[in-house]
Write a protein that holds these residues in place. Structure first.
Motif, PDB file in Angstrom:
ATOM      1  N   UNK A  71      -2.763  51.031   4.515  1.00 28.49           N
ATOM      2  CA  UNK A  71      -2.744  52.308   3.424  1.00 28.49           C
ATOM      3  C   UNK A  71      -1.721  53.345   3.741  1.00 28.49           C
ATOM      4  N   UNK A  72      -1.909  53.680   5.079  1.00 35.63           N
ATOM      5  CA  UNK A  72      -0.757  54.628   5.565  1.00 35.63           C
ATOM      6  C   UNK A  72       0.612  54.411   4.961  1.00 35.63           C
ATOM      7  N   UNK A  73       1.175  53.205   5.000  1.00 33.13           N
ATOM      8  CA  UNK A  73       2.456  52.978   4.440  1.00 33.13           C
ATOM      9  C   UNK A  73       2.524  53.164   2.853  1.00 33.13           C
ATOM     10  N   UNK A  74       1.398  52.486   2.295  1.00 37.02           N
ATOM     11  CA  UNK A  74       1.225  52.823   0.976  1.00 37.02           C
ATOM     12  C   UNK A  74       1.108  54.338   0.496  1.00 37.02           C
ATOM     13  N   UNK A  75       0.336  55.054   0.822  1.00 37.51           N
ATOM     14  CA  UNK A  75       0.138  56.361   0.622  1.00 37.51           C
ATOM     15  C   UNK A  75       1.213  57.553   0.863  1.00 37.51           C
ATOM     16  N   UNK A  76       2.023  57.330   1.940  1.00 37.77           N
ATOM     17  CA  UNK A  76       2.753  58.030   2.347  1.00 37.77           C
ATOM     18  C   UNK A  76       4.402  57.995   1.471  1.00 37.77           C
ATOM     19  N   UNK A  77       4.380  56.671   0.865  1.00 33.59           N
ATOM     20  CA  UNK A  77       5.665  56.684  -0.076  1.00 33.59           C
ATOM     21  C   UNK A  77       5.347  57.510  -1.302  1.00 33.59           C
ATOM     22  N   UNK A  78       6.697  57.748  -2.317  1.00 31.62           N
ATOM     23  CA  UNK A  78       6.310  58.440  -3.391  1.00 31.62           C
ATOM     24  C   UNK A  78       5.719  57.659  -4.367  1.00 31.62           C
ATOM     25  N   UNK A  79       4.581  58.243  -4.786  1.00 30.59           N
ATOM     26  CA  UNK A  79       3.841  57.705  -5.843  1.00 30.59           C
ATOM     27  C   UNK A  79       3.613  58.139  -7.122  1.00 30.59           C
ATOM     28  N   UNK A  80       3.331  57.533  -8.402  1.00 29.33           N
ATOM     29  CA  UNK A  80       3.175  58.274  -9.533  1.00 29.33           C
ATOM     30  C   UNK A  80       1.984  59.130  -9.462  1.00 29.33           C
ATOM     31  N   UNK A  81       2.063  59.909 -10.487  1.00 30.22           N
ATOM     32  CA  UNK A  81       1.077  61.097 -10.431  1.00 30.22           C
ATOM     33  C   UNK A  81      -0.362  60.463 -10.803  1.00 30.22           C
ATOM     34  N   UNK A  82      -0.393  59.285 -11.546  1.00 28.10           N
ATOM     35  CA  UNK A  82      -1.453  58.386 -11.782  1.00 28.10           C
ATOM     36  C   UNK A  82      -2.462  58.105 -10.535  1.00 28.10           C
ATOM     37  N   UNK A 111      -7.269  62.254   1.758  1.00 25.16           N
ATOM     38  CA  UNK A 111      -7.537  63.425   1.284  1.00 25.16           C
ATOM     39  C   UNK A 111      -6.600  64.648   1.547  1.00 25.16           C
ATOM     40  N   UNK A 112      -5.969  64.432   2.600  1.00 27.49           N
ATOM     41  CA  UNK A 112      -4.795  65.295   2.946  1.00 27.49           C
ATOM     42  C   UNK A 112      -3.668  65.215   2.163  1.00 27.49           C
ATOM     43  N   UNK A 113      -3.402  63.786   1.680  1.00 22.93           N
ATOM     44  CA  UNK A 113      -2.309  63.490   0.722  1.00 22.93           C
ATOM     45  C   UNK A 113      -2.882  63.627  -0.742  1.00 22.93           C
ATOM     46  N   UNK A 114      -4.150  64.228  -1.131  1.00 29.05           N
ATOM     47  CA  UNK A 114      -4.419  64.567  -2.527  1.00 29.05           C
ATOM     48  C   UNK A 114      -4.721  63.237  -3.263  1.00 29.05           C
ATOM     49  N   UNK A 115      -4.858  62.216  -2.644  1.00 31.89           N
ATOM     50  CA  UNK A 115      -5.248  61.008  -3.207  1.00 31.89           C
ATOM     51  C   UNK A 115      -6.546  60.554  -3.602  1.00 31.89           C
ATOM     52  N   UNK A 160       0.280  47.321 -11.315  1.00 33.60           N
ATOM     53  CA  UNK A 160       0.631  48.072  -9.906  1.00 33.60           C
ATOM     54  C   UNK A 160       1.584  47.302  -9.018  1.00 33.60           C
ATOM     55  N   UNK A 161       1.991  46.121  -9.365  1.00 29.43           N
ATOM     56  CA  UNK A 161       2.499  45.239  -8.452  1.00 29.43           C
ATOM     57  C   UNK A 161       3.963  45.904  -8.078  1.00 29.43           C
ATOM     58  N   UNK A 162       4.745  46.666  -8.922  1.00 25.47           N
ATOM     59  CA  UNK A 162       6.060  47.216  -8.425  1.00 25.47           C
ATOM     60  C   UNK A 162       5.843  48.297  -7.523  1.00 25.47           C
ATOM     61  N   UNK A 163       4.693  48.680  -6.981  1.00 25.25           N
ATOM     62  CA  UNK A 163       4.659  49.884  -6.050  1.00 25.25           C
ATOM     63  C   UNK A 163       3.749  49.686  -4.986  1.00 25.25           C
ATOM     64  N   UNK A 164       2.985  48.446  -4.940  1.00 21.09           N
ATOM     65  CA  UNK A 164       2.140  48.253  -3.676  1.00 21.09           C
ATOM     66  C   UNK A 164       2.936  47.556  -2.786  1.00 21.09           C
ATOM     67  N   UNK A 165       2.778  47.849  -1.620  1.00 22.17           N
ATOM     68  CA  UNK A 165       3.582  47.498  -0.308  1.00 22.17           C
ATOM     69  C   UNK A 165       3.237  46.011   0.075  1.00 22.17           C
TER      70      UNK A 165
END
Length: 342
Positions: A71-82, A111-115, A160-165
């Motif tokens: 999840x850390x790998x996923x959450x710290x990459x550039x993500x869409x505003x959605x 929470x720190x990453x505002x997700x 979501x397939x194009x952005x999941x790790x």
């Protein structure tokens, strides 16, 4: 694989995915936040199926630790505003996820990453897209290499397939294919319109009888389905998939025809066997004697002093049962034939 693990919810939203599950899996696991969790099922049939083949799975510390890293790998990459948590009045637009499915430090990071937004002792507020992604990752960590993954939200995961790790697209694709292939085989034996209640009764029959024979038939059937899925996922052209599906349906129809033909031959061999002929002659002899007022027990009627009739019949029946087991063991469609016969 004999067990599947369902995601992203604690229970399916409808019974449709469970129709396929009844025909394929020994068990289906559902990820729950704690032992003794009581889910709210969509209807009584969903509850009955979950009771029959479902098993609750509380994520282990090892699975949650592995999920934290992914999840850390996923959450710290550039993500869409959605994926960013958007607070609204009374959180009417946001969803939630049970907090105890992940480690406290995982929620703190998110929470720190505002997700994610606010939380309480039971649930954590987040956007639906974020919840889908987190549960997909957690499911991977719980499933490992030995369990299949099934979901009834294939479209959402495909988006979501194009952005999941990890390769959610491939997994979701396999799940969609399961829903497409199983109805083909059910249609061949005209079982596609069977009420869900009859599918439930069929699995109860497997459990009640000890189920070894039916379970083996189901596993053989599932192996053939998995082989077709592997072939389909290895292709990229729609025309190739259509041809594979057409060939699969023809092969399954041929398999069913061969199965029925071999069973007819086995039954004919039993009916024309020496032991069965002895029974027929003995029945005629006993019947003729009864007509003349004579009492002649059929057990004592033999042909030229040969084996007692009833023993011979039992021997013929035993040989037929063995032949039948040997025949159906070779045919993937034997399971569908049993289902249609109910």
């Amino acid at each position: 694989m004999q067990t599947a693990i369902y995601y992203p919810h604690t229970t399916p939203a409808s019974s449709q995915i469970l129709r396929t599950a009844l025909l394929l899996w020994d068990e289906v696991e559902f990820i729950v936040p704690w032992e003794g969790f009581v889910p709210h099922h969509a209807n009584s049939q969903v509850a009955e199926i979950v009771e029959l083949i479902g098993r609750q799975r509380v994520p282990s510390h090892e699975a949650m630790r592995l999920a934290h890293d992914r999840i850390e790998e996923f959450a710290t990459q550039p993500l869409p505003d959605a994926f960013r948590y958007q607070s609204t009045e009374k959180d009417v637009q946001s969803h939630y996820m049970f907090a105890r499915k992940l480690l406290p430090e995982t929620w703190a990071m998110l929470r720190e990453l505002r997700l994610v937004g606010g939380s309480n002792s039971r649930a954590q507020s987040l956007q639906d897209e974020t919840g889908l992604a987190l549960m997909s990752i957690l499911t991977d960590c719980c499933a490992g290499e030995q369990k299949a993954r099934i979901t009834d939200r294939q479209l959402a995961y495909a988006q979501l397939s194009n952005i999941l790790v990890h390769d959610t697209a491939e997994s979701a694709g396999a799940e969609v294919l399961q829903q497409c292939i199983v109805p083909i085989t059910m249609g061949i034996v005209e079982a596609g319109s069977l009420p869900l209640a009859e599918l439930i009764a069929f699995r109860k029959r497997e459990a009640r009888s000890g189920g070894d024979d039916l379970r083996r038939l189901r596993q053989r059937y599932r192996s053939r389905i998995e082989g077709q899925i592997e072939a389909l996922t290895a292709t990229t052209l729609a025309s190739d998939r259509e041809e594979l599906q057409r060939g699969f349906e023809i092969a399954m129809r041929d398999d069913l025809a061969d199965l029925k033909g071999e069973l007819r031959l086995a039954r004919r061999d039993m009916l024309t066997s020496k032991d069965t002929i002895i029974l027929a002659l003995a029945t005629l002899t006993a019947g003729a004697a009864a007509a003349k007022g004579m009492h002649l027990p059929i057990e004592q009627v033999t042909l030229a002093g040969s084996l007692p009739v009833l023993g011979g019949v039992l021997n013929a029946q035993s040989k037929y049962a063995q032949a039948r087991r040997s025949i159906i063991a070779k045919h993937p469609m034997a399971y569908m034939l049993e289902l249609a016969a109910k």
